[in-house]
Structure formats: C-alpha cells, structure tokens
Write a protein that holds these residues in place. Structure first.
Motif, PDB file in Angstrom:
ATOM      1  N   LEU A  24      39.284  65.640 -12.281  1.00 48.48           N
ATOM      2  CA  LEU A  24      40.008  64.915 -13.329  1.00 48.48           C
ATOM      3  C   LEU A  24      41.088  65.815 -13.915  1.00 48.48           C
ATOM      4  O   LEU A  24      40.812  66.928 -14.349  1.00 48.48           O
ATOM      5  CB  LEU A  24      39.054  64.483 -14.444  1.00 48.48           C
ATOM      6  N   THR A  25      42.315  65.316 -13.917  1.00 50.64           N
ATOM      7  CA  THR A  25      43.412  66.108 -14.465  1.00 50.64           C
ATOM      8  C   THR A  25      43.854  65.629 -15.845  1.00 50.64           C
ATOM      9  O   THR A  25      44.472  66.382 -16.585  1.00 50.64           O
ATOM     10  CB  THR A  25      44.624  66.074 -13.513  1.00 50.64           C
ATOM     11  N   ASP A  26      43.515  64.400 -16.194  1.00 47.64           N
ATOM     12  CA  ASP A  26      43.880  63.836 -17.493  1.00 47.64           C
ATOM     13  C   ASP A  26      42.900  64.355 -18.555  1.00 47.64           C
ATOM     14  O   ASP A  26      41.702  64.085 -18.473  1.00 47.64           O
ATOM     15  CB  ASP A  26      43.820  62.314 -17.412  1.00 47.64           C
ATOM     16  N   PRO A  27      43.398  65.097 -19.565  1.00 50.28           N
ATOM     17  CA  PRO A  27      42.507  65.637 -20.599  1.00 50.28           C
ATOM     18  C   PRO A  27      41.728  64.549 -21.344  1.00 50.28           C
ATOM     19  O   PRO A  27      40.582  64.766 -21.722  1.00 50.28           O
ATOM     20  CB  PRO A  27      43.450  66.372 -21.558  1.00 50.28           C
ATOM     21  N   GLY A  28      42.321  63.393 -21.537  1.00 52.88           N
ATOM     22  CA  GLY A  28      41.637  62.296 -22.214  1.00 52.88           C
ATOM     23  C   GLY A  28      40.439  61.791 -21.420  1.00 52.88           C
ATOM     24  O   GLY A  28      39.371  61.531 -21.977  1.00 52.88           O
ATOM     25  N   LYS A  29      40.626  61.660 -20.103  1.00 48.39           N
ATOM     26  CA  LYS A  29      39.518  61.221 -19.244  1.00 48.39           C
ATOM     27  C   LYS A  29      38.418  62.279 -19.196  1.00 48.39           C
ATOM     28  O   LYS A  29      37.233  61.955 -19.225  1.00 48.39           O
ATOM     29  CB  LYS A  29      40.021  60.923 -17.837  1.00 48.39           C
ATOM     30  N   ARG A  30      38.811  63.535 -19.132  1.00 45.12           N
ATOM     31  CA  ARG A  30      37.813  64.611 -19.128  1.00 45.12           C
ATOM     32  C   ARG A  30      36.986  64.569 -20.405  1.00 45.12           C
ATOM     33  O   ARG A  30      35.766  64.722 -20.384  1.00 45.12           O
ATOM     34  CB  ARG A  30      38.489  65.972 -18.975  1.00 45.12           C
ATOM     35  N   GLN A  31      37.646  64.350 -21.534  1.00 52.46           N
ATOM     36  CA  GLN A  31      36.945  64.295 -22.822  1.00 52.46           C
ATOM     37  C   GLN A  31      35.988  63.107 -22.854  1.00 52.46           C
ATOM     38  O   GLN A  31      34.860  63.223 -23.330  1.00 52.46           O
ATOM     39  CB  GLN A  31      37.950  64.207 -23.974  1.00 52.46           C
ATOM     40  N   LYS A  32      36.414  61.954 -22.329  1.00 52.82           N
ATOM     41  CA  LYS A  32      35.542  60.775 -22.296  1.00 52.82           C
ATOM     42  C   LYS A  32      34.301  61.020 -21.442  1.00 52.82           C
ATOM     43  O   LYS A  32      33.192  60.644 -21.820  1.00 52.82           O
ATOM     44  CB  LYS A  32      36.302  59.557 -21.768  1.00 52.82           C
TER      45      LYS A  32
END
Length: 70
Positions: A24-32
């Motif tokens: 996962l490269t999107d920080p928002g997706k990683r946080q979710k």
C-alpha cells in the motif's frame, strides 16, 4: 535449516498481511488498514502461548515479547 521456510499456517498468514500492507502506497489506506487490524485484535480472544508483538506507541520500534504460559 532454511530460514525462508514458514513453519506453520499462522506464520504464513502473518507474512501475507505484512506483504500486503507494505504494497500500500497511499498513507490514508495504510492508516485505515492499521486501525482495522488494531480494532479486530482488541476484539479477539487472547492467543494461547504464542509470542506477541508489542509497542507502546507508533513511534516506538516493535519488539517480540513472549506471553506468559498457564
């Protein structure tokens, strides 16, 4: 002994989860994903006699801590 061999199914699942998270490269997706995993872990019954990865907060490195056996 080959260190690349996964000894059991639970370790295989752990590696799959880590690899998927690292893709996962999107920080928002990683946080979710992180929040979801933490929420699910809080709901789960404690694992019996297996090591747990423990960190007091996100800025601290994760370390392996053995859980007490009964």
């Amino acid at each position: 002994m080959n260190d690349d061999v996964v000894p059991d199914a639970s370790r295989y699942e752990e590696l799959r989860l880590i690899r998927a998270f690292l893709r996962l490269t999107d920080p928002g997706k990683r946080q979710k994903v992180l929040e979801c995993a933490e929420r699910l872990a809080q709901e789960a019954p404690p694992a019996a006699a297996t090591p747990a990865l423990v960190a007091t907060d996100a800025s601290e490195p994760v370390r392996d801590v053995a859980r007490p056996t009964e």
